[in-house]
Design a protein around this motif. Structure first.
Motif, PDB file in Angstrom:
ATOM      1  N   ILE A   1      -6.458  -4.444 -11.610  1.00  0.00           N
ATOM      2  CA  ILE A   1      -5.675  -4.213 -10.309  1.00  0.00           C
ATOM      3  C   ILE A   1      -4.828  -2.884 -10.567  1.00  0.00           C
ATOM      4  CG2 ILE A   1      -3.635  -5.243  -8.868  1.00  0.00           C
ATOM      5  CD1 ILE A   1      -4.635  -7.906  -9.819  1.00  0.00           C
ATOM      6  N   THR A   2      -4.242  -2.589 -11.639  1.00  0.00           N
ATOM      7  CA  THR A   2      -3.466  -1.550 -11.910  1.00  0.00           C
ATOM      8  C   THR A   2      -4.379  -0.238 -11.637  1.00  0.00           C
ATOM      9  OG1 THR A   2      -2.087  -2.629 -13.583  1.00  0.00           O
ATOM     10  CG2 THR A   2      -2.116  -0.413 -13.734  1.00  0.00           C
ATOM     11  N   ASN A   3      -5.555  -0.390 -12.113  1.00  0.00           N
ATOM     12  CA  ASN A   3      -6.370   0.799 -11.970  1.00  0.00           C
ATOM     13  C   ASN A   3      -6.611   1.362 -10.766  1.00  0.00           C
ATOM     14  OD1 ASN A   3      -6.814   1.059 -14.763  1.00  0.00           O
ATOM     15  ND2 ASN A   3      -8.771  -0.121 -14.983  1.00  0.00           N
TER      16      ASN A   3
ATOM     17  N   VAL B   1       3.128  -3.373  -9.123  1.00  0.00           N
ATOM     18  CA  VAL B   1       2.133  -2.448 -10.129  1.00  0.00           C
ATOM     19  C   VAL B   1       2.081  -1.209 -10.125  1.00  0.00           C
ATOM     20  CG1 VAL B   1      -0.610  -2.074  -9.918  1.00  0.00           C
ATOM     21  CG2 VAL B   1       0.371  -4.238  -9.166  1.00  0.00           C
ATOM     22  N   GLY B   2       2.846  -0.570  -9.404  1.00  0.00           N
ATOM     23  CA  GLY B   2       3.498   0.824  -9.411  1.00  0.00           C
ATOM     24  C   GLY B   2       2.498   1.746  -8.645  1.00  0.00           C
ATOM     25  N   ALA B   3       2.648   1.405  -7.379  1.00  0.00           N
ATOM     26  CA  ALA B   3       1.952   2.623  -6.277  1.00  0.00           C
ATOM     27  C   ALA B   3       2.497   3.679  -6.320  1.00  0.00           C
ATOM     28  CB  ALA B   3       1.541   1.813  -5.216  1.00  0.00           C
ATOM     29  N   LYS B   4       1.933   5.138  -6.000  1.00  0.00           N
ATOM     30  CA  LYS B   4       2.835   6.155  -5.739  1.00  0.00           C
ATOM     31  C   LYS B   4       3.646   6.204  -4.792  1.00  0.00           C
ATOM     32  CE  LYS B   4       1.962  11.101  -4.972  1.00  0.00           C
ATOM     33  NZ  LYS B   4       0.889  12.097  -4.535  1.00  0.00           N
ATOM     34  N   GLU B   5       2.759   5.764  -3.535  1.00  0.00           N
ATOM     35  CA  GLU B   5       3.691   5.590  -2.282  1.00  0.00           C
ATOM     36  C   GLU B   5       3.176   4.110  -1.473  1.00  0.00           C
ATOM     37  OE1 GLU B   5       4.779   9.972  -0.312  1.00  0.00           O
ATOM     38  OE2 GLU B   5       2.560   9.448  -0.708  1.00  0.00           O
ATOM     39  N   ILE B   6       4.173   3.777  -0.682  1.00  0.00           N
ATOM     40  CA  ILE B   6       3.430   2.455   0.112  1.00  0.00           C
ATOM     41  C   ILE B   6       3.936   2.629   1.394  1.00  0.00           C
ATOM     42  CG2 ILE B   6       3.807  -0.143   0.458  1.00  0.00           C
ATOM     43  CD1 ILE B   6       4.235  -0.349  -2.558  1.00  0.00           C
ATOM     44  N   ILE B   7       2.950   2.785   2.445  1.00  0.00           N
ATOM     45  CA  ILE B   7       3.176   2.902   3.858  1.00  0.00           C
ATOM     46  C   ILE B   7       3.289   1.633   4.553  1.00  0.00           C
ATOM     47  CG2 ILE B   7       2.465   4.153   5.814  1.00  0.00           C
ATOM     48  CD1 ILE B   7       1.244   5.528   2.885  1.00  0.00           C
ATOM     49  N   LEU B   8       4.468   1.209   4.963  1.00  0.00           N
ATOM     50  CA  LEU B   8       4.596  -0.053   5.691  1.00  0.00           C
ATOM     51  C   LEU B   8       4.504   0.116   7.236  1.00  0.00           C
ATOM     52  CD1 LEU B   8       7.827  -0.938   3.880  1.00  0.00           C
ATOM     53  CD2 LEU B   8       5.423  -1.770   3.114  1.00  0.00           C
ATOM     54  N   LEU B   9       3.368  -0.258   7.834  1.00  0.00           N
ATOM     55  CA  LEU B   9       2.891   0.038   9.197  1.00  0.00           C
ATOM     56  C   LEU B   9       2.994  -1.264   9.955  1.00  0.00           C
ATOM     57  CD1 LEU B   9       0.439   2.436  10.495  1.00  0.00           C
ATOM     58  CD2 LEU B   9       0.270   0.228  11.363  1.00  0.00           C
ATOM     59  N   GLY B  10       3.551  -1.210  10.873  1.00  0.00           N
ATOM     60  CA  GLY B  10       3.479  -2.481  11.844  1.00  0.00           C
ATOM     61  C   GLY B  10       4.203  -2.099  13.356  1.00  0.00           C
ATOM     62  N   ARG B  11       3.797  -2.699  14.325  1.00  0.00           N
ATOM     63  CA  ARG B  11       4.350  -2.550  15.382  1.00  0.00           C
ATOM     64  C   ARG B  11       5.897  -3.078  15.996  1.00  0.00           C
ATOM     65  NH1 ARG B  11       0.227  -5.098  19.970  1.00  0.00           N
ATOM     66  NH2 ARG B  11       0.653  -7.103  19.267  1.00  0.00           N
TER      67      ARG B  11
END
Length: 611
Positions: A274-276, A303-313
């Motif tokens: 998962i981390t990979n 897990v340590g993502a670089k950036e997380i984009i939270l998209l919703g309407r």
């Protein structure tokens, strides 16, 4: 007043220590000289005693001897006493050597031993006195712990440290025959789980705590049934999922919830895989404010993502999950985006700006009866919205695209299910000519999701009933949200492109049984306190959900709870023509007929009625 009492108690202990530190060296001196101390030795000793006491008290203070809560003293506190006395005597010995003071070494050793005994005895007496005062207050509740294992022992330690003034632990019950009539953490095992009513009556139990985090749903159900016979207040320690995903501590007890009755074996994740594919990557989550999307965002934050984009309407749901994530994971970088996946131009700008490498597509219309009424909206969102996001992932060279699908896509009887199956077909077609790995994950209902049956039942019970169930025989597969998302993340790590992954959903659950369980969990009796009424199947609903069609087979994967469906993609030309028809029409019958053409197993009651 409490603060003054605290100061008074500390001064009392300090005075007791001063007396012990003054008396014990004198006793040591008398023992050394067998009761007759030479005048010269006594004069030297008398001159040294004040600073010896002051040195010891200073060491005791800085060693934290007056900051400990002796009411909950344990072995580590005795070790602290020994450490403080050893250090103080070592310093006294060093000072006497440096000052060339003639104090017999044997006196210092005897003083060390006697002081340990004296201070230790004083703290024991202090603790016993506090315990007696607490017991004499008479307001403590008798507590029974279900489960004489590691969790039970940890709970005892937690309660002794934090709730000794209000809780009196009576003992345990456990079904392990080897533990019967034994003791754990100093408390007796009083019987088996089936004997809970008898144990409660004989020992005047007020509270019961279930301390078996790894227990499955059937075990919790059996324990809850025995507890209900007693009238005692029942609490449960969190399950393994809660402790793993929410950081909940073992001592944080709560009431039994429906998900406790549906517990299964914990999922063992391959965190390395998962981390990979997530760590250090830019991840886009569509529908991030929803039940599944928000839980995906929580788990990939760990897990340590670089950036997380939270998209919703929905701006409120995106705002709420963003605030929660910022509080829990302050080091993680988040971007909030309010957008509709059906707006191709807007989505194109978002992809160009962020260049996501991993996409979790959780945005969808999912309410079956509502989509039956307006199938054009289901087509727009579930089919063409998915197509927009998938094509942009391909164009911008994302690495992995994961579609969250549903068991309602199998042999669909609803527009919602048919549109989700169509979305699966769209992904398979795009995957054939893309470097992006497109995969689908299919699972059943999740407990606590928006619009699910459980919140509805809760409201109906709170209102005094009745609880409405569509059919006595209706069954559904259920998972907890964290459990489903863990499998989603694991399935993504196995992606090669084009797969449809299925999850081991366990046994299907009767909705009627679930309604009865919820009523009982509120301390009420089904059919007496709260009535259950049957309203009939709603448009598009079916009695039983399936995870596979009769034509689909499965192959196992490296994870025992994840399977791969053997699905044949639709002819490319036929798919494009059908999608074009769906795009151009708003006629309900044409939409239903086109879905039927694409998905031969689709059974639409509306089409049959129109014949």
């Amino acid at each position: 007043m409490t603060y003054l009492k605290l100061i008074r108690d500390k001064l009392k202990l300090l005075l007791i220590d001063a007396i012990i530190l003054a008396v014990m060296p004198l006793v040591a001196l008398l023992l050394r000289f067998e009761g007759t101390v030479p005048a010269a030795e006594f004069d030297t000793f008398r001159a040294c005693l004040p600073w010896m006491v002051l040195i010891s008290l200073a060491i005791f203070y800085f060693y934290g001897m007056y900051h400990r809560i002796w009411h909950y003293a344990r072995i580590r506190d005795l070790i602290a006493i020994i450490g403080a006395i050893t250090l103080s005597q070592a310093i006294i010995f060093f000072v006497t050597v440096m000052a060339a003071v003639s104090v017999p070494r044997s006196v210092i050793i005897l003083t060390w031993l006697l002081t340990i005994c004296g201070v230790g005895a004083s703290r024991l007496a202090y603790k016993v006195n506090l315990d007696m005062v607490t017991e004499s207050q008479g307001d403590r509740k008798n507590l029974l712990i279900v489960g004489a294992g590691d969790a039970g022992a940890m709970l005892v330690r937690e309660l002794e440290q934090k709730a000794a003034a209000s809780i009196c632990i009576v003992g345990f019950v456990d079904d392990d025959e080897k533990k019967q009539k034994g003791r754990l953490a100093g408390f007796p095992i009083l019987g088996t789980i089936s004997e809970i009513p008898k144990v409660v009556q004989e020992n005047k139990i007020d509270k019961i705590v279930i301390a078996i985090p790894s227990a499955d749903g059937d075990t919790i159900r059996h324990i809850a049934m025995q507890c209900r016979k007693t009238g005692a207040k029942v609490r449960i320690m969190p399950g393994i999922y809660e402790m793993m995903t929410d950081g909940v501590g073992m001592g944080e007890m709560r009431e039994i919830r429906l998900e406790d009755l549906l517990r299964r074996d914990p999922i063992h994740l391959d965190f390395a895989k998962i981390t990979n594919y997530i760590a250090g990557k830019t991840v886009l989550i569509t529908g991030a404010g929803g039940s599944i999307g928000s839980e995906i965002s929580r788990q990939i934050s760990r897990v340590g993502a670089k950036e997380i984009i939270l998209l919703g309407r929905g701006e409120n749901s995106i705002y709420e999950i963003h605030q929660e994530l910022k509080r829990k994971f302050p080091e993680q970088t988040y971007h909030t985006v309010i957008a509709n996946i059906t707006d191709r131009d807007r989505m194109e700008r978002i992809f160009k700006r962020f260049q996501p490498q991993v996409v979790f597509h959780a945005a969808a219309h999912k309410h079956v009866p509502l989509m039956e009424i307006q199938p054009e909206e289901a087509i727009k969102n579930n089919v063409f919205g998915t197509k927009n996001v998938a094509e942009l992932a391909d164009e911008n060279q994302a690495e992995i695209f994961v579609l969250i699908s549903t068991d309602k896509a199998v042999n669909p009887t609803s527009v919602m299910g048919a549109t989700k199956r169509t979305a699966e077909l769209v992904l398979q077609e795009i995957n054939q000519h893309s470097k992006t790995k497109f995969v689908t994950v299919r699972f059943g209902n999740v407990l606590g999701s928006r619009g699910s049956v459980v919140p509805l039942f809760e409201k109906q019970i709170a209102a005094g009933g009745p609880v409405t169930v569509t059919h006595k025989e209706m069954t559904r597969f259920f998972m907890t949200i964290p459990e489903a998302v863990q499998l989603v993340l694991q399935a993504g790590s196995q992606a090669e492109g084009g797969e449809v992954f299925l999850f081991d959903m366990g046994k299907p659950v009767k909705i009627k049984d679930m309604a009865e369980d919820l009523i009982r969990l509120h301390g009420l009796t089904p059919g007496e306190d709260i009535q259950i009424t049957y309203t009939g199947l709603r448009p598009g609903e079916k009695l039983y959900e399936e995870l596979l069609t009769s034509e689909e087979g499965t192959t196992s994967t490296k994870h025992k709870k994840i399977f791969k469906a053997q699905i044949q993609p639709l002819n490319e030309a036929d798919l494009k023509q059908s999608l074009q028809t769906l795009k151009e029409t708003t006629n309900k019958q044409v939409i239903l007929q086109t879905l039927k053409h694409m998905i031969p197993t689709y059974k639409s009651k509306q089409l049959e009625e129109a014949k």
